[in-house]
Design a protein around this motif. Structure first.
Motif, mmCIF file in Angstrom:
data_model
loop_
_atom_site.group_PDB
_atom_site.id
_atom_site.type_symbol
_atom_site.label_atom_id
_atom_site.label_comp_id
_atom_site.label_asym_id
_atom_site.label_seq_id
_atom_site.Cartn_x
_atom_site.Cartn_y
_atom_site.Cartn_z
ATOM 1 N N ASN A 28 -1.419 -9.234 -1.578
ATOM 2 C CA ASN A 28 -2.760 -9.712 -1.917
ATOM 3 C C ASN A 28 -2.879 -11.138 -1.393
ATOM 4 O O ASN A 28 -1.865 -11.722 -0.957
ATOM 5 C CB ASN A 28 -3.028 -9.586 -3.434
ATOM 6 C CG ASN A 28 -2.127 -10.476 -4.285
ATOM 7 O OD1 ASN A 28 -1.788 -11.597 -3.897
ATOM 8 N ND2 ASN A 28 -1.728 -9.990 -5.452
ATOM 9 N N LYS A 84 -6.904 -2.407 1.010
ATOM 10 C CA LYS A 84 -7.133 -2.775 -0.389
ATOM 11 C C LYS A 84 -8.517 -3.426 -0.510
ATOM 12 O O LYS A 84 -8.809 -4.411 0.197
ATOM 13 C CB LYS A 84 -6.047 -3.783 -0.789
ATOM 14 C CG LYS A 84 -5.539 -3.643 -2.195
ATOM 15 C CD LYS A 84 -4.337 -4.557 -2.377
ATOM 16 C CE LYS A 84 -3.931 -4.691 -3.802
ATOM 17 N NZ LYS A 84 -2.905 -5.710 -3.972
ATOM 18 N N PHE A 130 -4.548 -3.655 -13.506
ATOM 19 C CA PHE A 130 -3.712 -4.863 -13.617
ATOM 20 C C PHE A 130 -3.186 -5.000 -15.044
ATOM 21 O O PHE A 130 -3.793 -5.667 -15.888
ATOM 22 C CB PHE A 130 -4.537 -6.098 -13.237
ATOM 23 C CG PHE A 130 -4.589 -6.389 -11.758
ATOM 24 C CD1 PHE A 130 -4.489 -5.376 -10.820
ATOM 25 C CD2 PHE A 130 -4.746 -7.692 -11.301
ATOM 26 C CE1 PHE A 130 -4.534 -5.641 -9.449
ATOM 27 C CE2 PHE A 130 -4.793 -7.980 -9.939
ATOM 28 C CZ PHE A 130 -4.693 -6.963 -9.013
ATOM 29 N N ALA A 169 -0.189 -2.167 -11.613
ATOM 30 C CA ALA A 169 0.064 -3.470 -10.966
ATOM 31 C C ALA A 169 0.077 -4.585 -12.012
ATOM 32 O O ALA A 169 -0.129 -4.335 -13.198
ATOM 33 C CB ALA A 169 -1.004 -3.736 -9.914
HETATM 34 O O1 G3P Z 1 -0.930 -6.943 -6.632
HETATM 35 C C1 G3P Z 1 -1.706 -7.536 -7.603
HETATM 36 C C2 G3P Z 1 -1.074 -7.804 -8.919
HETATM 37 O O2 G3P Z 1 0.142 -7.170 -9.029
HETATM 38 C C3 G3P Z 1 -1.111 -9.227 -9.347
HETATM 39 O O3 G3P Z 1 -0.194 -9.541 -10.357
HETATM 40 O O4 G3P Z 1 1.020 -11.124 -11.802
HETATM 41 O O5 G3P Z 1 -0.811 -11.971 -10.290
HETATM 42 O O6 G3P Z 1 -1.345 -10.618 -12.294
HETATM 43 P P1 G3P Z 1 -0.341 -10.894 -11.247
#
Ligand code: G3P
Length: 223
Positions: A28, A84, A130, A169
């Protein structure tokens, strides 16, 4: 039961890909920024390592830009490409067009079952709830996984099979990996540090220690 690494750190992916247990990588903008690398160079190197499925995030607010960029990335990187897009009207409009062209789409930033329903109707190959960020906002990320899984399962049994896979995720601990699979996730993407911790158990270490000592004693007896 697929395990993806949630990172743009090519060296770490290389290290863990050697285990033979890694099915894909999600990236990302934040992870790319953290790597300090050019995104397409990262994708190229992940391809060389042999990663089969790489989620590449597109950042725009215009559906046609998503589509154009999605087609270009797919053309450049081939079948390992997963585009994505966020769960927005523009993102889902693009998702439908790309999915109709058989380009895999991962709809990200999913925080409700309603969003997962729309993403599935748009032909998403993956939806990414998420988990950690849902927890941060005082409702349960794992309950969300279960709710989406129940809906997809029920709809598949009653009507047409739902082909969208649930990609859990924003994972911050090993317990959430196991629980995600228990609650119906098809894929869990996690930071490499969490993957490493999946091997660990204090009783494994203790048992290994005892076996090691006993084995040494057996060798002494053999002499
Ligand atoms: O890939 C996106 C996601 O896994 C982000 O994780 O820890 O930034 O909420 P986080």
């Amino acid at each position: 039961m697929k395990i993806f690494l949630d990172t743009a750190d090519v060296d770490l992916v290389g290290k863990y890909h050697e285990t033979g247990l890694i099915d894909g990588v999600t990236t990302n903008p934040t992870l790319i920024k953290k790597s300090g690398r050019d995104p397409e160079q990262v994708y190229k190197e992940l391809t060389i390592i042999g990663v089969d499925d790489i989620s590449m995030e597109i950042v725009t607010d215009d559906y046609y830009e998503f589509v154009k960029e999605g087609r270009r990335l797919r053309e450049k990187f081939g079948d390992i490409t997963t585009i994505k897009v966020p769960c927005t009207p523009q993102g889902l409009r693009a998702c439908k067009i790309l999915a109709d062209e058989e380009i895999r789409v991962n709809v990200t930033l999913i925080f409700s079952a309603a969003q997962a329903i729309l993403a599935s109707k748009a032909g998403a190959a993956y939806v990414s709830p998420f988990v950690g960020r849902v927890d941060d906002n005082s409702f349960s990320g794992l309950d969300l996984i279960k709710q989406i899984s129940d809906i997809y399962e029920k709809q598949s049994a009653l009507y047409n099979p739902v082909s969208t896979q649930i990609l859990s995720a924003s994972i911050r601990d090993v317990g959430s990996v196991s629980a995600s699979f228990e609650y119906g996730a098809n894929v869990v993407t996690m930071p490499p540090s969490i993957f490493e911790k999946m091997y660990n158990h204090v009783l494994t270490d203790k048992g290994l220690d005892l076996f090691q000592k006993d084995w040494e004693a057996v060798n002494v007896l053999k002499i």
